[in-house]
Design an enzyme around this catalytic site. Sequence first.
Site, mmCIF file in Angstrom:
data_model
loop_
_atom_site.group_PDB
_atom_site.id
_atom_site.type_symbol
_atom_site.label_atom_id
_atom_site.label_comp_id
_atom_site.label_asym_id
_atom_site.label_seq_id
_atom_site.Cartn_x
_atom_site.Cartn_y
_atom_site.Cartn_z
ATOM 1 N N ASP B 370 0.871 -1.168 0.000
ATOM 2 C CA ASP B 370 0.000 0.000 0.000
ATOM 3 C C ASP B 370 0.916 1.228 0.000
ATOM 4 O O ASP B 370 1.622 1.492 0.972
ATOM 5 C CB ASP B 370 -0.875 -0.039 1.265
ATOM 6 C CG ASP B 370 -1.817 1.152 1.352
ATOM 7 O OD1 ASP B 370 -1.621 2.135 0.603
ATOM 8 O OD2 ASP B 370 -2.746 1.089 2.174
ATOM 9 N N HIS B 371 0.903 1.965 -1.104
ATOM 10 C CA HIS B 371 1.857 3.059 -1.256
ATOM 11 C C HIS B 371 1.646 4.181 -0.249
ATOM 12 O O HIS B 371 2.523 5.000 -0.005
ATOM 13 C CB HIS B 371 1.809 3.613 -2.688
ATOM 14 C CG HIS B 371 3.146 4.076 -3.187
ATOM 15 N ND1 HIS B 371 3.968 4.892 -2.449
ATOM 16 C CD2 HIS B 371 3.812 3.822 -4.339
ATOM 17 C CE1 HIS B 371 5.076 5.131 -3.120
ATOM 18 N NE2 HIS B 371 5.012 4.486 -4.276
ATOM 19 N N ARG B 372 0.468 4.207 0.382
ATOM 20 C CA ARG B 372 0.226 5.243 1.384
ATOM 21 C C ARG B 372 1.122 5.016 2.606
ATOM 22 O O ARG B 372 1.448 5.941 3.337
ATOM 23 C CB ARG B 372 -1.248 5.217 1.826
ATOM 24 C CG ARG B 372 -2.224 5.575 0.712
ATOM 25 C CD ARG B 372 -3.649 5.382 1.163
ATOM 26 N NE ARG B 372 -3.905 4.004 1.603
ATOM 27 C CZ ARG B 372 -5.072 3.553 2.010
ATOM 28 N NH1 ARG B 372 -6.113 4.370 2.063
ATOM 29 N NH2 ARG B 372 -5.230 2.299 2.370
#
Lengths: 459, 398
Positions: B370-372
């Site tokens: 999850d790039h967040r």
Amino acid sequence: MNYDLAIIGAGPGGYVAAIRARQLGMRVVLIEKDKAGGVCLNWGCIPTKSLIHRAHVFSQLKSTEAWGVRVDTSAFSYQHVHTESRNAAATLSRGVEGLLKKNQVEYLKGKASLKDGRTLILANGKTISAKHIIIATGSRSKSIAGFTIDEDTVLSSQGALSMTRLPQRIVILGAGAIGMEFAYIFSSFGVKVTVVEMAKEILPLEDTQMASFIKTHMSKKGITFATSTIARELKKGKNLSLLLESTYGKEKIVETDAVLVSVGRQPHIEDLGLEKLGVHTKQGCIVTDNYGKTSMDSVYAIGDVKSTAQLAHVASKEGEIAVEHIAGKKNIRIIDPDTIPSAIYCEPQLASFGPSEDALRKKTVKIKKFVFPYQALGKAVATSQTGGMIKLLCAEDTHEVIACHVVGYNATEVIHEVLLAKHSELLAEDLAGMIHAHPTISEAVMEAAKGMQEGAIHI
Amino acid sequence: MAEKLVMVALSPTMEEGVILAWNKKEGDTIVSGDVLCEVETDKTSMEYESNQEGVLLKILRPEGDSAQVGDAIGVIGKKGENITKFLQTISQEQEASVHEASLKDKQNDSMKTDIERKPDTDKLIKASPLARKIAVDKGVSLSNIKGSGPAGRITKKDVEATQQYAVKSVAGIDKDIPLESVRKIIAKRLSESKFNSPHYYVTLSVDMSRVLAARTEVNKSHDKKVGVNAFLIKMVAEALRKHPQVNASWRETFIRQFGSVDIGLAVDRGNGLITPVVRDCVSKGIVVIDKELKTLIEKAGENTLLPEEYSGATFTISNLGSFGIEEFTAIINPPGSAILAIGKTVFTPMCDEQRNVVVRPMMKMTLSSDHRVIDGVLAARFMTSLKAIMEDPIYVLL
């Protein structure tokens, strides 16, 4: 003279085609043997509407007595009624000529026939060449054996419209739209009317429920109906004497002063030279494709000369389609017979499009029906026009509008909202969801459409 | 005084349960803690322990019936108590709530048709209302249909022509399979994850020689063989210990780094997937992990996993190697922020340091992140550490 398009017949098919062709930049010649506007304008739709309007006003005169107004009708003159109908026709015919002039359509008077697919010969021997020819010569009243039309006592609709004096009694053969409109006119002015119809019901092309509603109302007006009955013989003596025979074999003699033959119309194509050229016909009608093109590529036909519905508005539309096809337009929308409105102008009026309920029940498509009566409309109650109803027929699953039948005051105007829905593929939900002004007869449309969902409000 | 016995939520996400079996019958005395019945929930089957006491006077939902949370499934009271009136009250309440629910459904339905009438992607496409309705009913997208109406408007005819084409290409009759609650949950959770978390993927090849050798060695001295997954879990736990930022969760206003490394393993149980979780993998040895994993997998097969045994994984592993899959990408299993997709170990010719071609057991693994929460460099570092550990498992001891 060389033209892009030559049109024979300046009726609602021909003159509309001519103007449309000019809009698309064609050089157009329009040839008419009689009057601009054709049967519709001179001897059909328009003068009958003039008479019906006056018949309606005349039959309403008694209604004022309730509020103490008695109208003196002793000086009533049908001749003046007739004059007004001729004036309306003349005004509109001049109007058409004006439109042709304004649009720079070459307008010639005279008879014309086809020499070949691109050449016309006029009665005076002149020839006209054009890249395309449209035949829009219309139709004339059909007659039946033993009832030769003399326009004196045995009348066609044109004869009936020419009469300046009313007979005391009249027998109308054929209870189609024309027959019923004349029945309404004559009986409103006090003529004793008998309508003879071969089919089981009057207005055999219409929904049975609507037709029988009209029959009930017209019977109350004093019109006598003889359905499932054929007129066998006419004897001319001091009076006319008609032999009627019912389909059960029962015979009856009716005395009358005049007979109106309104059993349909037949294409007017005999003296055009079509056979010689090899233009295909079938049962007296010119055969065309969906765009009006005949078996000859350069020759088109529109209106009553074809087997499609013999209605002025169909002829006009066919004229536009033919011209656009000739002009090479793409994506031309052809006529869907189920979106052709029918309008009958007796009171109560009858308007419809699409198949009758009975016809739909025989098909596999599942139908949902809702009937909303005029009695439940504020406007109808306030104006004492409660005799009427709207019947909406939609597909059960999608609520697609399939057909609509309206009988009653203003029916011929009210139908168009529903027809637009059908034409544009709107759903019952769209009709139901739109705000309709109150009080109007059009509210019946909204209510019937609501009937397709959870139900109408006012019933 | 008679009381209702109501369906309770036996898992955090349960809205409805099916009564698989009644362990008590009418007339039985119930003591608090008695198992009343077995209930199939959205994820698993559970025992329903009573916290009421008395005599089971009436069973309202027989075996096989489903009940919403809050619905009465039985009546408990004193022996011989007359409950006729009480039962009437219950059935009236039930009708009222069913009516309410159907009203709600109707409202939802009408809202749904409103939405369906103008699907987002088709909003800018010119189409008649009828064409739109037919397209929605038949599941046809308007975007690929050429309109023949005025100004290119799509008409009924256009949609039907498309359908005919679609119908022609199908040889058999379509079969509609009703959704089981497990399938609904999977669909909901995974779409939420895939739509909400920006996924990206990094892949590495690992030389598995030493892991395999170590496993062979360990299994020599054990009666029960230790599975590859236990090794994987332990080594991943080790990599996560080194990179605690990967063992974290996106919480909209902050990022939570978990205090424990709880690793879930995706397990297929025939009718849907479940992820039993091994807690605190950093402090456990491979053998313990293996033992726990085996118990959990067994319970998963029997549908008896408790909610705390299948929820809250901080990291997940999905292994399709045994099915011969060489590499794949997986969807992140929330609340974790990454999932590791393990492929098949394949003997592959490789170049060693002396540039000789040698055959090595190679395995491809792909991390979905999850790039967040996890940036690319962090994912790369984590994967490199994991590779180093796997290629030299002695690291686990360091």
